[in-house]
Motif scaffolding. Structure first.
Motif, PDB file in Angstrom:
ATOM      1  N   ALA A  62       0.815  -1.214   0.000  1.00 15.47           N
ATOM      2  CA  ALA A  62       0.000   0.000   0.000  1.00 15.47           C
ATOM      3  C   ALA A  62       0.849   1.264   0.000  1.00 15.47           C
ATOM      4  O   ALA A  62       0.343   2.368  -0.262  1.00 15.47           O
ATOM      5  CB  ALA A  62      -0.929  -0.005   1.216  1.00 15.47           C
ATOM      6  N   ALA A  63       2.128   1.150   0.284  1.00 14.40           N
ATOM      7  CA  ALA A  63       3.002   2.326   0.306  1.00 14.40           C
ATOM      8  C   ALA A  63       3.371   2.796  -1.098  1.00 14.40           C
ATOM      9  O   ALA A  63       3.925   3.888  -1.266  1.00 14.40           O
ATOM     10  CB  ALA A  63       4.269   2.009   1.100  1.00 14.40           C
ATOM     11  N   GLU A  64       3.076   1.982  -2.107  1.00 13.36           N
ATOM     12  CA  GLU A  64       3.397   2.327  -3.490  1.00 13.36           C
ATOM     13  C   GLU A  64       2.120   2.641  -4.273  1.00 13.36           C
ATOM     14  O   GLU A  64       1.016   2.234  -3.885  1.00 13.36           O
ATOM     15  CB  GLU A  64       4.136   1.164  -4.181  1.00 13.36           C
ATOM     16  N   VAL A  65       2.281   3.379  -5.385  1.00 14.92           N
ATOM     17  CA  VAL A  65       1.173   3.642  -6.304  1.00 14.92           C
ATOM     18  C   VAL A  65       1.344   2.716  -7.502  1.00 14.92           C
ATOM     19  O   VAL A  65       2.369   2.772  -8.198  1.00 14.92           O
ATOM     20  CB  VAL A  65       1.165   5.117  -6.765  1.00 14.92           C
ATOM     21  N   TRP A  66       0.330   1.853  -7.706  1.00  6.98           N
ATOM     22  CA  TRP A  66       0.455   0.803  -8.721  1.00  6.98           C
ATOM     23  C   TRP A  66      -0.510   1.049  -9.877  1.00  6.98           C
ATOM     24  O   TRP A  66      -1.597   1.569  -9.687  1.00  6.98           O
ATOM     25  CB  TRP A  66       0.162  -0.571  -8.112  1.00  6.98           C
ATOM     26  N   SER A  67      -0.070   0.613 -11.064  1.00  2.00           N
ATOM     27  CA  SER A  67      -0.950   0.587 -12.239  1.00  2.00           C
ATOM     28  C   SER A  67      -0.689  -0.711 -12.986  1.00  2.00           C
ATOM     29  O   SER A  67       0.420  -1.261 -12.916  1.00  2.00           O
ATOM     30  CB  SER A  67      -0.698   1.798 -13.151  1.00  2.00           C
ATOM     31  N   PHE A  68      -1.723  -1.199 -13.692  1.00  2.00           N
ATOM     32  CA  PHE A  68      -1.554  -2.502 -14.358  1.00  2.00           C
ATOM     33  C   PHE A  68      -0.826  -2.321 -15.672  1.00  2.00           C
ATOM     34  O   PHE A  68      -1.127  -1.423 -16.472  1.00  2.00           O
ATOM     35  CB  PHE A  68      -2.908  -3.160 -14.596  1.00  2.00           C
ATOM     36  N   ASP A  69       0.147  -3.177 -15.907  1.00  2.00           N
ATOM     37  CA  ASP A  69       0.952  -3.145 -17.119  1.00  2.00           C
ATOM     38  C   ASP A  69       0.566  -4.330 -17.993  1.00  2.00           C
ATOM     39  O   ASP A  69       0.896  -5.476 -17.683  1.00  2.00           O
ATOM     40  CB  ASP A  69       2.446  -3.203 -16.756  1.00  2.00           C
TER      41      ASP A  69
END
Length: 243
Positions: free
Chosen positions: A133-140
């Motif tokens: 949760a400490a990172e900002v994720w997007s689907f690749d």
């Protein structure tokens, strides 16, 4: 009319009673004294001889009576179990989720199987790895994984420097102190990838499993409310075995 859930409710008690009674019957057959009887009378040699009363011991257990009791004990168990098993082949219900039929005319045995499997699936889903949760994720799409935005960091290198504390003289050499300075020599560009799942996705999956679990339980209750036809198999079985 009797319902399947009523038969299921009494089956366990009938089975335990049958086992208890059979155990008691078996115990009685292991006591030879209960199966033995005797009757004897005494006659003196002449009229002046001592008169003794007759003696007798009654047979308390007979094997034929034990067979009749055993048949009676097991007949109810056989009948109830037959009624349940025959009904299970006929009882079914639809599994509905949000008003839509997901599975139609599902038999009780398969509903019980589904309940067990869904419980295992729920535990499986709740243990799926979660994205940090400490990172900002997007689907690749290209890697079929989640990724972070690129982060650029400086790579530094320690370079020695000289600091002249005292200049050289005719009598003394210069006093020089060596220290190290961090000098930027390049840049790292970092992108993190992960095969884990967002927490919202895991919660969504767990919610679906829970919803289906409820639907299957409702269907099982509905199927178990099916009216049953009483089956009489015990008399036939023991009529043949102990006749």
């Amino acid at each position: 009319m009797t319902k399947l859930n009523q038969i299921i409710a009494v089956e366990k008690g009938i089975k335990s009673d049958a086992l208890r009674q059979l155990g008691e019957t078996h115990t009685s057959l292991q006591k030879p004294g209960l199966l033995a009887g005797i009757a004897r009378t005494y006659q003196p040699k002449d009229e002046e001889g001592e008169q003794l009363p007759p003696e007798s011991t009654r047979v308390q257990v007979t094997s034929e009576e034990v067979l009749r009791q055993t048949a009676a004990t097991l007949t109810r168990l056989f009948d109830v179990t037959a009624t349940k098993d025959w009904a299970n082949t006929e009882a079914d219900a639809d599994v509905r989720v949000d008003g839509e039929v997901l599975l139609s005319a599902v038999p009780v045995s398969y509903l019980l199987f589904l309940e067990k499997q869904l419980a295992d699936l729920y535990a499986f889903v709740k243990k799926l790895p979660v994205l940090d949760a400490a990172e900002v994720w997007s689907f690749d799409d290209s890697s079929d994984t989640w990724r972070t935005d690129a982060v650029r960091t400086i790579r530094t290198k320690k370079v020695p420097r000289n600091h002249v504390k005292a200049e050289a003289t005719e009598k003394h050499p210069a006093q020089v102190e060596v220290y190290y300075e961090d000098i930027a020599v390049g840049y790292w560009t970092t992108v993190k990838f992960s095969g884990a799942l967002p927490a919202r996705r895991i919660n969504e999956l767990a919610g679906r499993v829970e919803k289906l679990q409820q639907a299957v339980k409702f269907a099982r209750e509905e199927a178990n409310g099916t009216q049953v036809t009483d089956r009489k198999t015990g008399d036939v079985v023991f009529g043949y075995l102990f006749r």
